[in-house]
Design a protein around this motif. Sequence first.
Motif, mmCIF file in Angstrom:
data_model
loop_
_atom_site.group_PDB
_atom_site.id
_atom_site.type_symbol
_atom_site.label_atom_id
_atom_site.label_comp_id
_atom_site.label_asym_id
_atom_site.label_seq_id
_atom_site.Cartn_x
_atom_site.Cartn_y
_atom_site.Cartn_z
ATOM 1 N N PHE A 1 0.830 -1.202 0.000
ATOM 2 C CA PHE A 1 0.000 0.000 0.000
ATOM 3 C C PHE A 1 0.866 1.253 0.000
ATOM 4 C CE2 PHE A 1 -2.764 -3.295 1.570
ATOM 5 C CZ PHE A 1 -3.968 -3.010 0.939
ATOM 6 N N LYS A 2 0.227 2.352 -0.395
ATOM 7 C CA LYS A 2 0.914 3.638 -0.340
ATOM 8 C C LYS A 2 1.292 3.920 1.111
ATOM 9 C CE LYS A 2 0.234 8.537 -1.247
ATOM 10 N NZ LYS A 2 -0.459 9.557 -2.040
ATOM 11 N N VAL A 3 2.506 4.381 1.333
ATOM 12 C CA VAL A 3 2.916 4.768 2.684
ATOM 13 C C VAL A 3 2.421 6.193 2.896
ATOM 14 C CG1 VAL A 3 4.829 5.086 4.266
ATOM 15 C CG2 VAL A 3 4.978 3.339 2.474
ATOM 16 N N PRO A 4 1.428 6.372 3.744
ATOM 17 C CA PRO A 4 0.851 7.713 3.880
ATOM 18 C C PRO A 4 1.722 8.614 4.738
ATOM 19 C CG PRO A 4 -0.260 6.194 5.347
ATOM 20 C CD PRO A 4 0.796 5.397 4.646
ATOM 21 N N THR A 5 1.474 9.905 4.630
ATOM 22 C CA THR A 5 2.215 10.845 5.478
ATOM 23 C C THR A 5 1.801 10.643 6.932
ATOM 24 O OG1 THR A 5 2.754 13.146 5.943
ATOM 25 C CG2 THR A 5 0.503 12.711 5.238
ATOM 26 N N LEU A 6 2.728 10.867 7.842
ATOM 27 C CA LEU A 6 2.383 10.794 9.264
ATOM 28 C C LEU A 6 2.139 12.177 9.850
ATOM 29 C CD1 LEU A 6 4.761 7.941 10.461
ATOM 30 C CD2 LEU A 6 2.443 7.806 9.553
ATOM 31 N N ARG A 7 2.269 13.207 9.007
ATOM 32 C CA ARG A 7 1.988 14.553 9.521
ATOM 33 C C ARG A 7 0.526 14.628 9.966
ATOM 34 N NH1 ARG A 7 5.351 18.776 9.253
ATOM 35 N NH2 ARG A 7 7.388 18.395 8.300
ATOM 36 N N ASN A 8 0.311 15.247 11.111
ATOM 37 C CA ASN A 8 -1.029 15.401 11.699
ATOM 38 C C ASN A 8 -1.704 14.068 12.006
ATOM 39 O OD1 ASN A 8 -1.422 18.329 11.730
ATOM 40 N ND2 ASN A 8 -1.140 18.130 9.518
ATOM 41 N N ILE A 9 -0.909 13.022 12.214
ATOM 42 C CA ILE A 9 -1.475 11.685 12.385
ATOM 43 C C ILE A 9 -2.411 11.620 13.598
ATOM 44 C CG2 ILE A 9 0.452 10.713 13.742
ATOM 45 C CD1 ILE A 9 -1.286 8.949 10.812
ATOM 46 N N GLU A 10 -2.142 12.447 14.606
ATOM 47 C CA GLU A 10 -3.013 12.480 15.787
ATOM 48 C C GLU A 10 -4.455 12.823 15.393
ATOM 49 O OE1 GLU A 10 -1.839 15.531 18.555
ATOM 50 O OE2 GLU A 10 -3.137 14.766 20.148
ATOM 51 N N LEU A 11 -4.624 13.570 14.295
ATOM 52 C CA LEU A 11 -5.955 14.062 13.915
ATOM 53 C C LEU A 11 -6.658 13.203 12.875
ATOM 54 C CD1 LEU A 11 -4.934 17.817 13.409
ATOM 55 C CD2 LEU A 11 -5.749 16.722 15.511
ATOM 56 N N THR A 12 -5.945 12.235 12.266
ATOM 57 C CA THR A 12 -6.499 11.595 11.069
ATOM 58 C C THR A 12 -7.055 10.184 11.283
ATOM 59 O OG1 THR A 12 -4.409 10.623 10.328
ATOM 60 C CG2 THR A 12 -4.874 12.878 9.599
ATOM 61 N N GLY A 13 -7.077 9.708 12.534
ATOM 62 C CA GLY A 13 -7.569 8.354 12.779
ATOM 63 C C GLY A 13 -9.016 8.187 12.363
ATOM 64 N N PRO A 14 -9.543 6.968 12.212
ATOM 65 C CA PRO A 14 -8.849 5.686 12.364
ATOM 66 C C PRO A 14 -7.769 5.467 11.301
ATOM 67 C CG PRO A 14 -11.134 5.358 11.664
ATOM 68 C CD PRO A 14 -10.953 6.805 11.888
ATOM 69 N N TYR A 15 -6.931 4.445 11.555
ATOM 70 C CA TYR A 15 -5.699 4.289 10.793
ATOM 71 C C TYR A 15 -5.673 3.073 9.878
ATOM 72 C CZ TYR A 15 -4.496 7.763 14.209
ATOM 73 O OH TYR A 15 -4.510 8.897 14.975
ATOM 74 N N MET A 16 -4.848 3.156 8.862
ATOM 75 C CA MET A 16 -4.602 2.156 7.812
ATOM 76 C C MET A 16 -5.705 2.233 6.744
ATOM 77 S SD MET A 16 -1.743 0.839 8.678
ATOM 78 C CE MET A 16 -0.712 0.587 10.141
ATOM 79 N N HIS A 17 -5.457 1.567 5.599
ATOM 80 C CA HIS A 17 -6.353 1.728 4.443
ATOM 81 C C HIS A 17 -7.779 1.289 4.759
ATOM 82 C CE1 HIS A 17 -5.470 -2.585 3.991
ATOM 83 N NE2 HIS A 17 -6.586 -2.653 3.333
ATOM 84 N N ASP A 18 -7.902 0.355 5.718
ATOM 85 C CA ASP A 18 -9.240 -0.101 6.070
ATOM 86 C C ASP A 18 -9.687 0.439 7.423
ATOM 87 O OD1 ASP A 18 -7.491 -1.512 7.624
ATOM 88 O OD2 ASP A 18 -8.075 -3.492 6.896
ATOM 89 N N GLY A 19 -8.948 1.411 7.931
ATOM 90 C CA GLY A 19 -9.330 2.059 9.184
ATOM 91 C C GLY A 19 -9.455 1.093 10.352
ATOM 92 N N ARG A 20 -8.649 0.033 10.359
ATOM 93 C CA ARG A 20 -8.835 -1.017 11.365
ATOM 94 C C ARG A 20 -8.397 -0.619 12.770
ATOM 95 N NH1 ARG A 20 -5.610 -6.113 9.780
ATOM 96 N NH2 ARG A 20 -6.645 -5.723 7.800
#
Length: 361
Positions: free
Chosen positions: A270-289
């Motif tokens: 999978f595309k390695v996404p940016t981790l910038r602002n990661i605190e705000l972007t959850g849930p995480y991973m392509h399927d939001g698991r």
Amino acid sequence: MKKFAVIGILLLSAMLIMQACVEHTANPDDTYDFQTPPYFPKIVSPTNNPLTKSGVSLGRMLFYDPILSQDSTISCSSCHNIANAFAEDKRYSVGVGGATGDINAMAIINLAWQQKFFWNGRATSLEEQALGPINNPLEMHETSENVAAKLSRSKRYAPLFKQAFGSANVTPEMIGKAISQFERIIVSNQSTYDKFYEIQEQAFTAEEYAGFRIFFTERGQCFHCHGANGTLLAHNLDTIFRNNGLLTDQEMIGKGLSFVTKKTTDDGKFKVPTLRNIELTGPYMHDGRFATLAELMDFYSSGIKQNANLDINFTKSPERLEQYGGLGLTSIEKQQVIAFLKTLTDTAFTHNPAYQNPFKK
Ligand code: HEC
Ligand code: HEC
């Protein structure tokens, strides 16, 4: 002779048309002054869609306007919410008529530095990407031709397209260009991490610094995939797609990059996404698991699936993988990495007036 005359006229008219385009986009008053952070890598800007003030401002309106969806209920911002750094706090997005997919919405941050889009990389330009959701039945359930016709009829939009692209006869291509221009100016570089990066070590607490050390060393491996020059905290510019052991051999068939390349060796990459602002972007991973960063760190520490395409950065220490099922981080180390990840939060970004909904007073 006649043949040459025809060719000559064709060439001349082609030159005149090109001239007209060049004259239009070259209006110096309309040039958008895009200031990129000096410590970021250089951007490769597309020559066929230079940033203009009128293009960026039109793109911002389109991004926030549900006119792009079939029943005028869904805008790009419905699933890409600025408070979540343009990701979404739901696991799966809800499109027109309540349709849901099984993919987690991605953040829109520093995309001017990227070349491949979507979790599986199926779009190779932002211009192309922008038309994807409009035509997706699970998202905006429209056709880009229909939207172009709606916008050409619109008293509000027709003149704005004329100003930005020289014609009020809107085409899907113009819509893609305008939205991409707005997306390109969305830059995050005012986090605590940026203060640290610009040589102020005291910007970090001891815990954040310990997490930073784990992230950028073999203890955590993270930088091999999410490093990108230490600034973008996204995929490294050469290697975009990686298998981080989220899926089993069975689960990964046809998922990720292999959807595009049809190669089994690309399954589960999978595309390695940016981790910038990661605190705000959850849930995480392509399927939001993973709902939280704590769950995500447990995964890297002890939940990695040893599938056939698992990345070398995990398989190169087979004993560690065998013994712990992952990096085998202690609970303190996991907390330290999370503390470091939170230094990437940029509230100047989420409050930047240039990115807000232009229709909200
Ligand atoms: C119904 C929710 C929804 C809507 C509406 C929506 N998106 Fe998305 N967006 C997603 C999801 C889900 C993904 C990930 C899809 C995938 O990878 O298959 C995504 C991915 C993206 C990406 C890729 C980011 C990257 O790093 O590769 C961009 C850019 C984007 N969307 C922009 C837009 C724009 C522009 C619009 C409006 C024209 C829009 N989106 C409308 C849900 C939505
Ligand atoms: C082998 C490459 C690789 C390594 C090493 C790696 N990651 Fe990832 N990371 C990925 C990929 C690929 C994804 C997206 C996977 C997916 O969604 O299927 C991802 C996703 C994430 C996400 C979720 C992003 C989002 O928007 O949902 C976080 C957070 C993250 N990684 C943090 C870390 C941390 C912290 C480390 C080190 C402990 C690390 N990663 C190590 C490749 C890697």
